[in-house]
Design an enzyme around this catalytic site. Sequence first.
Site, short mmCIF file in Angstrom:
data_model
loop_
_atom_site.label_atom_id
_atom_site.label_comp_id
_atom_site.label_asym_id
_atom_site.label_seq_id
_atom_site.Cartn_x
_atom_site.Cartn_y
_atom_site.Cartn_z
N PRO A 92 2.86 -1.44 0.01
CA PRO A 92 1.49 -1.93 -0.13
C PRO A 92 0.65 -1.48 1.07
CG PRO A 92 2.97 -3.72 0.46
CD PRO A 92 3.82 -2.51 0.23
N CYS A 136 -3.24 -1.92 2.65
CA CYS A 136 -4.56 -2.54 2.57
C CYS A 136 -5.62 -1.45 2.49
CB CYS A 136 -4.81 -3.42 3.79
SG CYS A 136 -3.87 -4.95 3.76
N ALA A 169 -1.78 -5.97 -0.08
CA ALA A 169 -1.85 -7.41 0.17
C ALA A 169 -3.06 -7.97 -0.57
CB ALA A 169 -1.96 -7.68 1.67
N GLN A 212 1.71 -7.50 -3.72
CA GLN A 212 2.00 -8.32 -2.55
C GLN A 212 0.94 -9.43 -2.50
OE1 GLN A 212 1.14 -7.09 1.66
NE2 GLN A 212 3.37 -6.90 1.70
N TYR A 249 1.07 -14.43 10.36
CA TYR A 249 0.18 -15.09 9.41
C TYR A 249 0.61 -16.53 9.22
CZ TYR A 249 -1.64 -10.49 8.25
OH TYR A 249 -2.22 -9.27 8.33
#
Length: 182
Positions: A23, A25, A57, A100, A182
């Site tokens: 993945p 961004c 994401a 994701q 996160y």
Amino acid sequence: MSALFSPITLGGMTLRNRIVVSPMCQYSAPGGAASAWHFQHLGQFVVSGAGLMMIEATAVEAAGRITPLCLGLYTDGQEAALGRILEVCRAVGDARIGIQLAHAGRKASCDLPWHGGAALPAGEGGWPVVGPSPVAYDETRPVPHGLDRDELDRIRDAFATAARRAARLGIDAAELHAAHGY
């Protein structure tokens, strides 16, 4: 022959090979909705020969975005926009498709990376950040609101709702992003 090019079964999903497009961004989703950019971005990977292509994401709620232009899957409009792109991807390619699902937590509300990626104040398009405790990610980020039990449950439920949206779209696999502070 290398095992890289041999099939593998993960749960109930068989991939034709072990090549997975990670993945990435894209910061190209106004209002959290997949855009024309996603047609070419995802389309190139679904025809690449990879066994699995992971969608970037994807925020499970607006407050969970990294930037104002992060992809989301928390509204009907976002679901419909991604659905149109996946329909085209499936028409031209045969890679399995994963997503994701993410919540940026205390690392949310940032400017675009090519604008420096700094925390965005509310007056400049930012929003309040949240986290499991009121501890800032670093000295340049705001102190997040420490979530209580009900708020944590709400975010858990947002992940579940986004997963149901992904299932309705026929996405083959979901990954929960829960790393990198996160």
